[in-house]
Design a protein around this motif. Structure first.
Motif, PDB file in Angstrom:
ATOM      1  N   TYR A  71      -8.003  15.671  46.311  1.00  0.00           N
ATOM      2  CA  TYR A  71      -8.516  16.869  45.659  1.00  0.00           C
ATOM      3  C   TYR A  71      -8.162  16.845  44.176  1.00  0.00           C
ATOM      4  CZ  TYR A  71      -9.755  19.452  49.905  1.00  0.00           C
ATOM      5  OH  TYR A  71     -10.354  19.886  51.057  1.00  0.00           O
ATOM      6  N   THR A  72      -9.062  17.357  43.357  1.00  0.00           N
ATOM      7  CA  THR A  72      -8.758  17.615  41.963  1.00  0.00           C
ATOM      8  C   THR A  72      -8.018  18.941  41.925  1.00  0.00           C
ATOM      9  OG1 THR A  72     -10.740  16.446  41.240  1.00  0.00           O
ATOM     10  CG2 THR A  72      -9.743  17.992  39.678  1.00  0.00           C
ATOM     11  N   MET A  73      -6.822  18.936  41.354  1.00  0.00           N
ATOM     12  CA  MET A  73      -5.984  20.139  41.338  1.00  0.00           C
ATOM     13  C   MET A  73      -5.786  20.636  39.918  1.00  0.00           C
ATOM     14  SD  MET A  73      -2.036  20.614  42.586  1.00  0.00           S
ATOM     15  CE  MET A  73      -2.236  21.467  44.145  1.00  0.00           C
ATOM     16  N   THR A  74      -5.965  21.941  39.765  1.00  0.00           N
ATOM     17  CA  THR A  74      -5.638  22.621  38.513  1.00  0.00           C
ATOM     18  C   THR A  74      -4.483  23.553  38.812  1.00  0.00           C
ATOM     19  OG1 THR A  74      -7.948  22.542  37.797  1.00  0.00           O
ATOM     20  CG2 THR A  74      -6.505  24.119  36.674  1.00  0.00           C
ATOM     21  N   ILE A  75      -3.415  23.412  38.060  1.00  0.00           N
ATOM     22  CA  ILE A  75      -2.270  24.311  38.182  1.00  0.00           C
ATOM     23  C   ILE A  75      -2.274  25.199  36.950  1.00  0.00           C
ATOM     24  CG2 ILE A  75       0.236  24.494  38.389  1.00  0.00           C
ATOM     25  CD1 ILE A  75       0.206  21.581  39.478  1.00  0.00           C
ATOM     26  N   ARG A  76      -2.526  26.489  37.150  1.00  0.00           N
ATOM     27  CA  ARG A  76      -2.551  27.443  36.036  1.00  0.00           C
ATOM     28  C   ARG A  76      -1.180  28.105  35.922  1.00  0.00           C
ATOM     29  NH1 ARG A  76      -7.186  27.770  33.514  1.00  0.00           N
ATOM     30  NH2 ARG A  76      -9.059  27.188  34.646  1.00  0.00           N
ATOM     31  N   PHE A  77      -0.672  28.148  34.709  1.00  0.00           N
ATOM     32  CA  PHE A  77       0.646  28.697  34.450  1.00  0.00           C
ATOM     33  C   PHE A  77       0.535  30.135  33.976  1.00  0.00           C
ATOM     34  CE2 PHE A  77       1.528  24.376  34.840  1.00  0.00           C
ATOM     35  CZ  PHE A  77       2.890  24.135  34.825  1.00  0.00           C
ATOM     36  N   GLY A  78       1.122  31.048  34.732  1.00  0.00           N
ATOM     37  CA  GLY A  78       1.197  32.444  34.329  1.00  0.00           C
ATOM     38  C   GLY A  78       2.339  32.640  33.344  1.00  0.00           C
ATOM     39  N   GLU A  79       2.567  33.882  32.970  1.00  0.00           N
ATOM     40  CA  GLU A  79       3.579  34.211  31.969  1.00  0.00           C
ATOM     41  C   GLU A  79       4.984  33.754  32.384  1.00  0.00           C
ATOM     42  OE1 GLU A  79       5.145  38.234  29.854  1.00  0.00           O
ATOM     43  OE2 GLU A  79       3.022  38.127  30.321  1.00  0.00           O
ATOM     44  N   LYS A  80       5.351  34.016  33.640  1.00  0.00           N
ATOM     45  CA  LYS A  80       6.679  33.621  34.118  1.00  0.00           C
ATOM     46  C   LYS A  80       6.834  32.098  34.104  1.00  0.00           C
ATOM     47  CE  LYS A  80       9.942  34.188  37.929  1.00  0.00           C
ATOM     48  NZ  LYS A  80      10.190  34.799  39.230  1.00  0.00           N
ATOM     49  N   ALA A  81       5.791  31.371  34.524  1.00  0.00           N
ATOM     50  CA  ALA A  81       5.853  29.909  34.548  1.00  0.00           C
ATOM     51  C   ALA A  81       5.952  29.344  33.128  1.00  0.00           C
ATOM     52  CB  ALA A  81       4.635  29.335  35.270  1.00  0.00           C
ATOM     53  N   LEU A  82       5.189  29.895  32.198  1.00  0.00           N
ATOM     54  CA  LEU A  82       5.266  29.425  30.808  1.00  0.00           C
ATOM     55  C   LEU A  82       6.646  29.687  30.231  1.00  0.00           C
ATOM     56  CD1 LEU A  82       1.767  30.613  29.542  1.00  0.00           C
ATOM     57  CD2 LEU A  82       2.519  28.236  29.849  1.00  0.00           C
ATOM     58  N   ASN A  83       7.208  30.849  30.538  1.00  0.00           N
ATOM     59  CA  ASN A  83       8.552  31.195  30.078  1.00  0.00           C
ATOM     60  C   ASN A  83       9.585  30.242  30.683  1.00  0.00           C
ATOM     61  OD1 ASN A  83      10.378  32.883  28.621  1.00  0.00           O
ATOM     62  ND2 ASN A  83      10.926  33.862  30.549  1.00  0.00           N
ATOM     63  N   SER A  84       9.446  29.968  31.987  1.00  0.00           N
ATOM     64  CA  SER A  84      10.367  29.044  32.662  1.00  0.00           C
ATOM     65  C   SER A  84      10.266  27.649  32.064  1.00  0.00           C
ATOM     66  CB  SER A  84      10.067  28.991  34.164  1.00  0.00           C
ATOM     67  OG  SER A  84      10.364  30.223  34.774  1.00  0.00           O
ATOM     68  N   LEU A  85       9.055  27.215  31.774  1.00  0.00           N
ATOM     69  CA  LEU A  85       8.839  25.905  31.170  1.00  0.00           C
ATOM     70  C   LEU A  85       9.538  25.824  29.821  1.00  0.00           C
ATOM     71  CD1 LEU A  85       7.183  23.215  31.602  1.00  0.00           C
ATOM     72  CD2 LEU A  85       5.507  24.251  30.088  1.00  0.00           C
ATOM     73  N   GLN A  86       9.351  26.859  29.016  1.00  0.00           N
ATOM     74  CA  GLN A  86       9.931  26.885  27.681  1.00  0.00           C
ATOM     75  C   GLN A  86      11.456  26.857  27.735  1.00  0.00           C
ATOM     76  OE1 GLN A  86       8.952  30.397  25.431  1.00  0.00           O
ATOM     77  NE2 GLN A  86       9.631  29.512  23.509  1.00  0.00           N
ATOM     78  N   LYS A  87      12.033  27.560  28.698  1.00  0.00           N
ATOM     79  CA  LYS A  87      13.494  27.661  28.781  1.00  0.00           C
ATOM     80  C   LYS A  87      14.119  26.572  29.646  1.00  0.00           C
ATOM     81  CE  LYS A  87      13.598  32.539  27.797  1.00  0.00           C
ATOM     82  NZ  LYS A  87      13.986  33.869  28.229  1.00  0.00           N
ATOM     83  N   GLY A  88      13.268  25.735  30.276  1.00  0.00           N
ATOM     84  CA  GLY A  88      13.788  24.670  31.100  1.00  0.00           C
ATOM     85  C   GLY A  88      14.225  25.114  32.482  1.00  0.00           C
ATOM     86  N   TYR A  89      13.735  26.269  32.929  1.00  0.00           N
ATOM     87  CA  TYR A  89      14.087  26.800  34.243  1.00  0.00           C
ATOM     88  C   TYR A  89      13.248  26.146  35.340  1.00  0.00           C
ATOM     89  CZ  TYR A  89      16.338  30.698  31.718  1.00  0.00           C
ATOM     90  OH  TYR A  89      17.114  31.463  30.894  1.00  0.00           O
ATOM     91  N   ASP A  90      13.712  26.275  36.560  1.00  0.00           N
ATOM     92  CA  ASP A  90      13.040  25.724  37.733  1.00  0.00           C
ATOM     93  C   ASP A  90      11.687  26.404  37.941  1.00  0.00           C
ATOM     94  OD1 ASP A  90      12.334  24.636  40.165  1.00  0.00           O
ATOM     95  OD2 ASP A  90      14.027  25.489  41.263  1.00  0.00           O
ATOM     96  N   LEU A  91      10.621  25.618  37.947  1.00  0.00           N
ATOM     97  CA  LEU A  91       9.275  26.177  38.139  1.00  0.00           C
ATOM     98  C   LEU A  91       9.010  26.600  39.578  1.00  0.00           C
ATOM     99  CD1 LEU A  91       7.043  23.851  35.947  1.00  0.00           C
ATOM    100  CD2 LEU A  91       7.551  26.268  35.563  1.00  0.00           C
ATOM    101  N   ALA A  92       9.796  26.116  40.536  1.00  0.00           N
ATOM    102  CA  ALA A  92       9.588  26.504  41.941  1.00  0.00           C
ATOM    103  C   ALA A  92       9.682  28.017  42.104  1.00  0.00           C
ATOM    104  CB  ALA A  92      10.595  25.802  42.843  1.00  0.00           C
ATOM    105  N   GLU A  93      10.456  28.668  41.260  1.00  0.00           N
ATOM    106  CA  GLU A  93      10.607  30.125  41.321  1.00  0.00           C
ATOM    107  C   GLU A  93       9.314  30.860  40.949  1.00  0.00           C
ATOM    108  OE1 GLU A  93      13.485  31.576  42.452  1.00  0.00           O
ATOM    109  OE2 GLU A  93      14.070  29.507  42.830  1.00  0.00           O
ATOM    110  N   THR A  94       8.356  30.142  40.374  1.00  0.00           N
ATOM    111  CA  THR A  94       7.115  30.784  39.929  1.00  0.00           C
ATOM    112  C   THR A  94       5.961  30.573  40.909  1.00  0.00           C
ATOM    113  OG1 THR A  94       6.297  28.904  38.618  1.00  0.00           O
ATOM    114  CG2 THR A  94       7.843  30.413  37.529  1.00  0.00           C
ATOM    115  N   ILE A  95       6.229  29.907  42.036  1.00  0.00           N
ATOM    116  CA  ILE A  95       5.190  29.714  43.046  1.00  0.00           C
ATOM    117  C   ILE A  95       5.067  30.994  43.857  1.00  0.00           C
ATOM    118  CG2 ILE A  95       4.421  28.350  45.027  1.00  0.00           C
ATOM    119  CD1 ILE A  95       6.211  26.055  44.000  1.00  0.00           C
ATOM    120  N   PRO A  96       3.876  31.588  43.947  1.00  0.00           N
ATOM    121  CA  PRO A  96       3.710  32.832  44.691  1.00  0.00           C
ATOM    122  C   PRO A  96       3.980  32.685  46.192  1.00  0.00           C
ATOM    123  CG  PRO A  96       1.922  32.541  43.146  1.00  0.00           C
ATOM    124  CD  PRO A  96       2.676  31.231  43.190  1.00  0.00           C
ATOM    125  N   SER A  97       3.984  33.796  46.865  1.00  0.00           N
ATOM    126  CA  SER A  97       4.319  33.868  48.291  1.00  0.00           C
ATOM    127  C   SER A  97       3.400  33.020  49.155  1.00  0.00           C
ATOM    128  CB  SER A  97       4.250  35.322  48.762  1.00  0.00           C
ATOM    129  OG  SER A  97       4.360  35.385  50.170  1.00  0.00           O
TER     130      SER A  97
END
Length: 118
Positions: A71-97
């Motif tokens: 599959y061709t996959m697009t991962i869209r980054f929301g505000e929390k994910a962009l913030n986590s990326l910038q600060k070097g935080y774990d992106l797993a915390e930004t995966i929805p339920s």
């Protein structure tokens, strides 16, 4: 391209996304996704400057009843994910339920999937 060791978009995140997608498919009431699993999300080095501009990553995932459909996959980054990326935080915390499909658009005919992180 950034060094994968220095970015939260890494193999650990892609593995967590893979397993999370499998659990989400299992919880889905969509009959066309019955028995679907995800057997991998390609984790290649990303251009973080481009990601900050577009808020998305294009990659591949292996999905289906046998987990082998490419599959061709697009991962869209929301505000929390962009913030986590910038600060070097774990992106797993930004995966929805995994209890809801409202963060996933999947087209089994075109073999495309879009996921939206928080």
């Amino acid at each position: 391209m950034e060094n994968m060791a220095n970015t939260p978009f890494n193999e650990d995140f892609c593995t967590e996304l893979e397993f999370h997608l499998g659990r989400t498919f299992k919880n889905s009431d969509r009959t066309d996704l019955k028995g679907f699993l995800c057997d991998g999300v390609l984790c290649e080095p990303i251009n973080e400057a481009e990601l900050r501009k577009t808020h998305k990553v294009e990659t591949k995932a292996w999905i289906g009843r046998d987990g082998q459909g490419e599959y061709t996959m697009t991962i869209r980054f929301g505000e929390k994910a962009l913030n986590s990326l910038q600060k070097g935080y774990d992106l797993a915390e930004t995966i929805p339920s995994e209890e809801s499909m409202n963060w996933i658009d999947i087209d089994t005919d075109k073999r495309t999937i879009e996921v939206r992180l928080k």
